[in-house]
Design a protein around this motif. Sequence first.
Motif, PDB file in Angstrom:
ATOM      1  N   UNK A  95       0.843  -1.195   0.000  1.00 29.40           N
ATOM      2  CA  UNK A  95       0.000   0.000   0.000  1.00 29.40           C
ATOM      3  C   UNK A  95       0.877   1.244   0.000  1.00 29.40           C
ATOM      4  N   UNK A  96       0.566   2.205  -0.877  1.00 29.07           N
ATOM      5  CA  UNK A  96       1.327   3.450  -0.944  1.00 29.07           C
ATOM      6  C   UNK A  96       0.347   4.619  -1.004  1.00 29.07           C
ATOM      7  N   UNK A  97       0.898   5.815  -0.804  1.00 33.35           N
ATOM      8  CA  UNK A  97       0.099   7.035  -0.892  1.00 33.35           C
ATOM      9  C   UNK A  97       0.710   7.960  -1.933  1.00 33.35           C
ATOM     10  N   UNK A  98      -0.094   8.837  -2.506  1.00 31.57           N
ATOM     11  CA  UNK A  98       0.422   9.817  -3.454  1.00 31.57           C
ATOM     12  C   UNK A  98       1.458  10.697  -2.763  1.00 31.57           C
ATOM     13  N   UNK A  99       2.568  10.913  -3.450  1.00 32.00           N
ATOM     14  CA  UNK A  99       3.645  11.714  -2.890  1.00 32.00           C
ATOM     15  C   UNK A  99       4.637  10.908  -2.070  1.00 32.00           C
ATOM     16  N   UNK A 100       4.277   9.696  -1.713  1.00 32.71           N
ATOM     17  CA  UNK A 100       5.171   8.848  -0.921  1.00 32.71           C
ATOM     18  C   UNK A 100       6.304   8.328  -1.803  1.00 32.71           C
ATOM     19  N   UNK A 101       7.511   8.296  -1.264  1.00 31.11           N
ATOM     20  CA  UNK A 101       8.660   7.772  -1.993  1.00 31.11           C
ATOM     21  C   UNK A 101       8.876   6.313  -1.613  1.00 31.11           C
ATOM     22  N   UNK A 102       9.197   5.514  -2.626  1.00 35.94           N
ATOM     23  CA  UNK A 102       9.370   4.078  -2.415  1.00 35.94           C
ATOM     24  C   UNK A 102      10.697   3.632  -3.011  1.00 35.94           C
ATOM     25  N   UNK A 103      11.185   2.493  -2.533  1.00 35.00           N
ATOM     26  CA  UNK A 103      12.427   1.909  -3.032  1.00 35.00           C
ATOM     27  C   UNK A 103      12.069   0.735  -3.941  1.00 35.00           C
ATOM     28  N   UNK A 104      12.565   0.773  -5.185  1.00 33.71           N
ATOM     29  CA  UNK A 104      12.251  -0.264  -6.166  1.00 33.71           C
ATOM     30  C   UNK A 104      13.499  -0.573  -7.002  1.00 33.71           C
ATOM     31  N   UNK A 105      13.465  -1.732  -7.656  1.00 34.05           N
ATOM     32  CA  UNK A 105      14.490  -2.086  -8.640  1.00 34.05           C
ATOM     33  C   UNK A 105      13.948  -1.769 -10.022  1.00 34.05           C
ATOM     34  N   UNK A 106      14.718  -1.024 -10.806  1.00 29.19           N
ATOM     35  CA  UNK A 106      14.285  -0.618 -12.145  1.00 29.19           C
ATOM     36  C   UNK A 106      15.225  -1.224 -13.181  1.00 29.19           C
ATOM     37  N   UNK A 107      14.648  -1.795 -14.242  1.00 24.58           N
ATOM     38  CA  UNK A 107      15.431  -2.424 -15.298  1.00 24.58           C
ATOM     39  C   UNK A 107      16.240  -1.396 -16.078  1.00 24.58           C
ATOM     40  N   UNK A 108      17.448  -1.795 -16.496  1.00 18.27           N
ATOM     41  CA  UNK A 108      18.282  -0.978 -17.373  1.00 18.27           C
ATOM     42  C   UNK A 108      18.102  -1.512 -18.792  1.00 18.27           C
ATOM     43  N   UNK A 109      17.630  -0.660 -19.702  1.00 16.81           N
ATOM     44  CA  UNK A 109      17.363  -1.059 -21.081  1.00 16.81           C
ATOM     45  C   UNK A 109      18.506  -0.564 -21.966  1.00 16.81           C
ATOM     46  N   UNK A 110      19.348  -1.494 -22.426  1.00 20.00           N
ATOM     47  CA  UNK A 110      20.510  -1.147 -23.252  1.00 20.00           C
ATOM     48  C   UNK A 110      20.078  -1.028 -24.709  1.00 20.00           C
ATOM     49  N   UNK A 111      20.412   0.109 -25.338  1.00 19.47           N
ATOM     50  CA  UNK A 111      20.040   0.340 -26.737  1.00 19.47           C
ATOM     51  C   UNK A 111      21.275   0.762 -27.532  1.00 19.47           C
ATOM     52  N   UNK A 112      21.195   0.613 -28.853  1.00 23.08           N
ATOM     53  CA  UNK A 112      22.271   1.038 -29.733  1.00 23.08           C
ATOM     54  C   UNK A 112      23.273  -0.070 -30.027  1.00 23.08           C
ATOM     55  N   UNK A 113      24.159   0.216 -30.976  1.00 25.24           N
ATOM     56  CA  UNK A 113      25.193  -0.727 -31.384  1.00 25.24           C
ATOM     57  C   UNK A 113      26.559  -0.174 -30.979  1.00 25.24           C
ATOM     58  N   UNK A 114      27.309  -0.975 -30.215  1.00 28.60           N
ATOM     59  CA  UNK A 114      28.660  -0.555 -29.834  1.00 28.60           C
ATOM     60  C   UNK A 114      29.576  -0.614 -31.052  1.00 28.60           C
TER      61      UNK A 114
END
Length: 229
Positions: A95-114
């Motif tokens: 349960x969360x509230x508007x304006x509340x800060x939360x800790x989450x894991x976010x995916x890193x999306x790698x794009x482009x050609x090296x």
Amino acid sequence: MSDTEKIQAESRTEFGKGAARRIRRDNKVPAVIYGHGNEPVHVTLPGHSTMMALKRGGANALLELDIDGTSQLALTKQIQVDPIRRTLEHIDFVAVRKGERVVVDVLVHVVGEAGPDTLVVTENNSVQVEAEATNIPESIELSVEGLAAGTQILASELALPKGTTLLVDADTLVVNITEQISAEALEAELEEAEAEAGIEREESDEEAAENAEAEASAEGDAEGTSDSE
């Protein structure tokens, strides 16, 4: 993730495996909402609309649950899926509230050609961040376009959305761009490692045929030399 998906939920008073099976037979999903020091809230959600909301929201989908007329923002924490039918089995929310800060894991999306002859190695495909519950990024885009071998991208170099704070160590290695190794060099390294470990590799059919052909050719040459003498 500024917009939240609205889902109609029903309070649940029956528990256990039997009750859960009955809920799923009705194409619904049992779920539990934790947080804010309150007792867990057990609810039932419509299966199809919940599945679609989770697909649109990503790993950290934020849903607005209407529980018997009361609205509750709920952040997805754990999803159980049937491994065969791929249907939702159970969901845990916080349960969360508007304006509340939360800790989450976010995916890193790698794009482009090296750059040419390089290999892009993703050392960490997600990073832990803190963000407002109603503005969690679905992913963090990282471009490797044209980067040369030897380039290393650290967590501190990620372009985070406004209002998002990095929580992992700034020196955490996210992407490592190395020189691409040829098949011949890879085979040589493997043979060297096996030799150091005392592993004797079995001769393949192709190698056996080539060796037999070489031996036959060598014997033929030897006989020709002997006849000429």
